[in-house]
Design an enzyme around this catalytic site. Structure first.
Site, PDB file in Angstrom:
ATOM      1  N   GLY A 270      28.509  44.384  35.741  1.00  0.00           N
ATOM      2  CA  GLY A 270      28.580  44.635  34.297  1.00  0.00           C
ATOM      3  C   GLY A 270      27.521  43.846  33.554  1.00  0.00           C
ATOM      4  O   GLY A 270      26.465  43.497  34.096  1.00  0.00           O
ATOM      5  N   GLY A 271      27.831  43.531  32.308  1.00  0.00           N
ATOM      6  CA  GLY A 271      26.873  42.821  31.459  1.00  0.00           C
ATOM      7  C   GLY A 271      26.486  41.465  32.014  1.00  0.00           C
ATOM      8  O   GLY A 271      25.452  40.898  31.653  1.00  0.00           O
TER       9      GLY A 271
ATOM     10  N   GLY B 155     -10.851  51.758  35.403  1.00  0.00           N
ATOM     11  CA  GLY B 155      -9.905  51.000  34.588  1.00  0.00           C
ATOM     12  C   GLY B 155      -9.280  49.864  35.389  1.00  0.00           C
ATOM     13  O   GLY B 155      -8.988  48.797  34.850  1.00  0.00           O
ATOM     14  N   ALA B 156      -9.062  50.117  36.677  1.00  0.00           N
ATOM     15  CA  ALA B 156      -8.428  49.089  37.504  1.00  0.00           C
ATOM     16  C   ALA B 156      -9.343  47.865  37.630  1.00  0.00           C
ATOM     17  O   ALA B 156      -8.868  46.727  37.672  1.00  0.00           O
ATOM     18  CB  ALA B 156      -8.086  49.660  38.866  1.00  0.00           C
TER      19      ALA B 156
HETATM   20  C1  HXC Z   1      39.795  37.813  35.392  1.00  0.00           C
HETATM   21  C2  HXC Z   1      39.323  38.192  37.579  1.00  0.00           C
HETATM   22  C3  HXC Z   1      38.172  38.931  37.230  1.00  0.00           C
HETATM   23  C4  HXC Z   1      37.861  39.045  35.857  1.00  0.00           C
HETATM   24  C5  HXC Z   1      38.323  38.901  39.356  1.00  0.00           C
HETATM   25  N1  HXC Z   1      39.379  38.220  38.906  1.00  0.00           N
HETATM   26  N2  HXC Z   1      37.573  39.343  38.345  1.00  0.00           N
HETATM   27  N3  HXC Z   1      40.117  37.640  36.671  1.00  0.00           N
HETATM   28  N4  HXC Z   1      38.705  38.491  34.968  1.00  0.00           N
HETATM   29  N5  HXC Z   1      36.776  39.708  35.436  1.00  0.00           N
HETATM   30  C6  HXC Z   1      40.421  37.580  39.675  1.00  0.00           C
HETATM   31  C7  HXC Z   1      41.331  38.564  40.369  1.00  0.00           C
HETATM   32  O1  HXC Z   1      42.359  38.961  39.518  1.00  0.00           O
HETATM   33  C8  HXC Z   1      41.839  37.735  41.533  1.00  0.00           C
HETATM   34  O2  HXC Z   1      42.842  36.870  41.067  1.00  0.00           O
HETATM   35  C9  HXC Z   1      40.655  36.892  41.887  1.00  0.00           C
HETATM   36  O3  HXC Z   1      39.822  36.862  40.732  1.00  0.00           O
HETATM   37  C10 HXC Z   1      39.855  37.426  43.046  1.00  0.00           C
HETATM   38  O4  HXC Z   1      39.587  38.800  42.797  1.00  0.00           O
HETATM   39  P1  HXC Z   1      39.823  39.935  43.895  1.00  0.00           P
HETATM   40  O5  HXC Z   1      39.772  41.239  43.196  1.00  0.00           O
HETATM   41  O6  HXC Z   1      41.036  39.619  44.693  1.00  0.00           O
HETATM   42  O7  HXC Z   1      38.559  39.719  44.816  1.00  0.00           O
HETATM   43  P2  HXC Z   1      37.695  40.801  45.578  1.00  0.00           P
HETATM   44  O8  HXC Z   1      38.564  41.772  46.306  1.00  0.00           O
HETATM   45  O9  HXC Z   1      36.697  40.031  46.376  1.00  0.00           O
HETATM   46  O10 HXC Z   1      36.944  41.628  44.438  1.00  0.00           O
HETATM   47  C11 HXC Z   1      36.000  41.011  43.602  1.00  0.00           C
HETATM   48  C12 HXC Z   1      35.597  41.926  42.417  1.00  0.00           C
HETATM   49  C13 HXC Z   1      36.897  42.381  41.700  1.00  0.00           C
HETATM   50  C14 HXC Z   1      34.859  43.135  42.941  1.00  0.00           C
HETATM   51  C15 HXC Z   1      34.662  41.117  41.528  1.00  0.00           C
HETATM   52  O11 HXC Z   1      37.712  41.244  41.420  1.00  0.00           O
HETATM   53  C16 HXC Z   1      36.586  43.075  40.419  1.00  0.00           C
HETATM   54  O12 HXC Z   1      36.235  44.227  40.421  1.00  0.00           O
HETATM   55  N6  HXC Z   1      36.729  42.332  39.337  1.00  0.00           N
HETATM   56  C17 HXC Z   1      36.475  42.868  38.004  1.00  0.00           C
HETATM   57  C18 HXC Z   1      34.972  43.004  37.815  1.00  0.00           C
HETATM   58  C19 HXC Z   1      34.637  43.463  36.423  1.00  0.00           C
HETATM   59  O13 HXC Z   1      34.755  44.671  36.139  1.00  0.00           O
HETATM   60  N7  HXC Z   1      34.312  42.527  35.589  1.00  0.00           N
HETATM   61  C20 HXC Z   1      34.037  42.793  34.215  1.00  0.00           C
HETATM   62  C21 HXC Z   1      32.577  43.241  34.217  1.00  0.00           C
HETATM   63  S1  HXC Z   1      31.997  43.558  32.619  1.00  0.00           S
HETATM   64  P3  HXC Z   1      44.047  36.372  41.981  1.00  0.00           P
HETATM   65  O14 HXC Z   1      44.918  35.604  41.035  1.00  0.00           O
HETATM   66  O15 HXC Z   1      44.671  37.604  42.526  1.00  0.00           O
HETATM   67  O16 HXC Z   1      43.421  35.496  43.039  1.00  0.00           O
HETATM   68  C22 HXC Z   1      31.451  42.093  32.171  1.00  0.00           C
HETATM   69  C23 HXC Z   1      31.012  42.095  30.769  1.00  0.00           C
HETATM   70  C24 HXC Z   1      30.039  41.018  30.531  1.00  0.00           C
HETATM   71  O17 HXC Z   1      31.387  41.162  32.847  1.00  0.00           O
HETATM   72  C25 HXC Z   1      29.430  41.326  29.254  1.00  0.00           C
HETATM   73  C26 HXC Z   1      28.371  40.377  28.941  1.00  0.00           C
HETATM   74  C27 HXC Z   1      27.612  40.878  27.765  1.00  0.00           C
END
Ligand code: HXC
Length: 532
Positions: A187-188, A422-423
């Site tokens: 994501g971001g 040009g290069a």
């Molecule tokens: C809160 C999160 C989290 C998040 C993971 N966890 N991502 N908690 N916010 N964004 C937590 C899970 O709930 C889990 O907690 C632990 O971290 C480990 O995650 P798992 O899913 O068990 O691990 P894994 O199977 O290795 O998968 C990793 C992952 C997945 C692919 C990153 O967790 C995932 O898809 N997370 C969300 C990613 C996402 O969409 N993020 C937002 C992106 S947008 P527990 O308690 O069970 O251990 C963004 C915007 C930024 O970031 C903008 C900036 C401008």
């Protein structure tokens, strides 16, 4: 009596004070123990995935025992007090250490705490260390391993990202910023590394994408896994997002140490000088025969680079991306230089969109941090074609031209073979501001190559000829002798000297020494408007 009373009071005070300190020590002890437990748990979980913990990574990055951690007990801004002992640090380790004795700041995300997700406290820790690095003129290294914005914290988390991005931009060109992706970056969240100077990735354990495989499947009905969409090799070879990719984390961290050895700590500091023995490559004479007789035959520009610079000092950047141009750092007589070289082995060394952007970015980094440039030129021109034109070779080629024109560091060009059209102009030619422009006797400097030129200039003659092939050869040879050589340019002062190839290293060392006091003034303006 009065004295006795005072003594009793003092004793009571002391006893109370002692009790308080004992308790306080105990609290501190408990907190440290909790932190140790977290670290043990983190090691177990990360090692199962073939990954290191944040602190293990930090230990490899820094000189032994030099890392000074702070904010270790910062807790998530939105978790109840009771769960804090398992979340100390809020999923990121920050501090300062030494790399080869030089001060470097770092932050390392800890995936075992809430998935390394970026909550407000986590984000503020990163922002704090960024601001310290900026204030103290030291490089900053970010080791990313995070699920992105912490979902539970909503807009607070996004606001923290915004602050980090702003700090990235504020520090750009002032302190070197390096990112290593050692887990997810989705994501971001990808945009903080994207705003830094260099991105490192590891194969199989790291990935970067704006939208993941699930979204790609849903929206476009296309099947792809994480590695295929945004793994290390994809970003190193195809997108050019990653500058370096390694097979394991340790190698990645050691490569960051190596990179830091070539670059200054900030835009005012003088370049680091290597204490390594400045070994000459004994193959200097080989340069006199390295260029093939047939001017259309390729050779490997990296062989030339490795002979000219201090032995084993060439450190290539973006090695797998746009291989028709080669960029990287090296040392010449112990001092850092940045090299931009056409690679005749790949696409004949033509400049295409990717090569132009890759070159421009590197030139701008070197210029920002006062690293002198060496341009090794063998370029038949820009790559022709519908795909290139429609995707903007004009706009993107202009980036490289802009970068060279804008750069005020010492710029030395050596034309090795082809320098057409040009290069030729783009690759730091004399009138774009090249400080020294040298050419080997094999240089061909002209508007275009013989084959194309004679077809235009001798069109009528050729159309009337009975033996077209033979006439073409005669005309091409004459063109090379009269036009496509370095001597006309030398007579015009556009080449400062035609040099014997085996003397290149020696001449470059002297030329950079002459240029070491280069002064420049830039016209006052807010900033230029580079054709992005
Ligand atoms: C809160 C999160 C989290 C998040 C993971 N966890 N991502 N908690 N916010 N964004 C937590 C899970 O709930 C889990 O907690 C632990 O971290 C480990 O995650 P798992 O899913 O068990 O691990 P894994 O199977 O290795 O998968 C990793 C992952 C997945 C692919 C990153 O967790 C995932 O898809 N997370 C969300 C990613 C996402 O969409 N993020 C937002 C992106 S947008 P527990 O308690 O069970 O251990 C963004 C915007 C930024 O970031 C903008 C900036 C401008």
């Amino acid at each position: 009596m009065h004295t006795m009373l005072i003594f009793v009071q003092l004793l009571t005070d002391f006893r109370q004070l002692h009790k308080v300190y004992m308790n306080k020590n105990k609290v501190l002890e408990q907190r440290v123990e909790a932190l140790q437990k977290m670290e043990e748990n983190a090691a177990h979980r990360q090692h199962l995935k073939g990954k290191l913990t944040a602190r293990e990574r930090i230990n490899i990055l820094f000189d032994e025992g030099t890392f000074f951690e702070f904010d270790a007990f910062v807790s998530p801004s939105q978790t109840p007090q009771s769960s804090r002992p398992t979340n100390f640090g809020d999923g990121v380790v920050v501090g300062r250490g030494l790399v080869q004795g030089r001060s470097v700041f770092a932050y390392a995300q800890d995936f075992t705490v809430l998935g390394g997700s970026l909550g407000y406290a986590h984000g503020m820790k990163i922002a704090k260390v960024q601001e310290m690095a900026f204030k103290l003129g030291a490089p900053i290294v970010g080791l990313m391993d995070s699920g992105g914005a912490r979902i539970q914290e909503g807009v607070k988390s996004l606001a923290a990202y915004a602050k980090i991005f702003r700090n990235n931009v504020r520090s750009s060109g002032i302190i070197p910023q390096i990112s290593a992706i050692l887990g997810p970056a989705a994501g971001g969240a990808v945009y903080s590394p994207a705003l830094t100077d260099f991105i490192f990735m590891t194969n199989q354990t790291s990935y970067m994408f704006v939208t993941g495989p699930d979204v790609v499947r849903e929206v476009l009905n296309e099947e792809i896994d994480m590695e295929g969409l945004g793994g290390g090799n994809v970003h190193a070879q195809k997108s050019g997002v990653a500058h370096f990719v390694s097979d394991d984390e340790e190698h990645t961290l050691l490569l960051i140490r190596k990179l830091l050895s070539y670059i200054p700590s900030n835009n005012y500091e003088t370049l680091p000088v290597s204490n390594l023995v400045r070994v000459y490559n004994s193959r200097q004479e080989y340069l006199n025969k390295i260029i093939p007789e047939d001017t259309n035959r390729p050779y490997d520009i990296k062989e030339i680079i490795n002979i000219i610079v201090d032995k084993d000092s060439f450190f290539e950047v973006h090695e797998k991306f746009a291989q028709n141009i080669v960029v990287g750092f090296a040392r010449l007589n112990g001092k850092s230089i940045g090299i931009v070289a056409n690679q005749p082995k790949v696409m004949a060394g033509t400049l295409d969109i990717n090569a132009s952007v890759k070159g421009a970015r590197f030139v701008r980094f070197c210029d920002a941090f006062n690293i002198p440039l060496l341009i090794l030129e063998d370029v038949p021109g820009f790559l022709p074609g519908i795909e290139q034109e429609h995707n903007g070779i004009i706009r993107n080629g202009a980036k490289l031209l802009y970068a060279f024109c804008e750069a005020t560091v010492p710029k030395i060009t050596v034309i090795i073979r082809k320098a057409y059209g040009g290069a030729y102009i783009v690759m730091s030619s004399k009138n774009t501001g090249g400080d020294f422009n040298f050419a080997w006797p094999t240089a061909e400097i002209a508007v275009m190559g013989p084959a194309g030129a004679i077809k235009i200039v001798n069109k009528h003659e050729l159309s009337k000829s009975d033996n077209k092939a033979e006439l073409e050869k005669i005309l091409a040879d004459k063109y090379k002798e009269d036009v496509a050589n370095p001597y006309r340019a030398e007579e015009l002062g556009l080449i400062d000297e035609v040099i014997i190839p085996s003397k290149t290293r020696e001449i470059l060392i002297t030329a950079y020494e002459i240029l070491s006091n280069k002064q420049y003034t830039k016209p006052a303006r807010k900033h230029g408007s580079i054709p992005l």
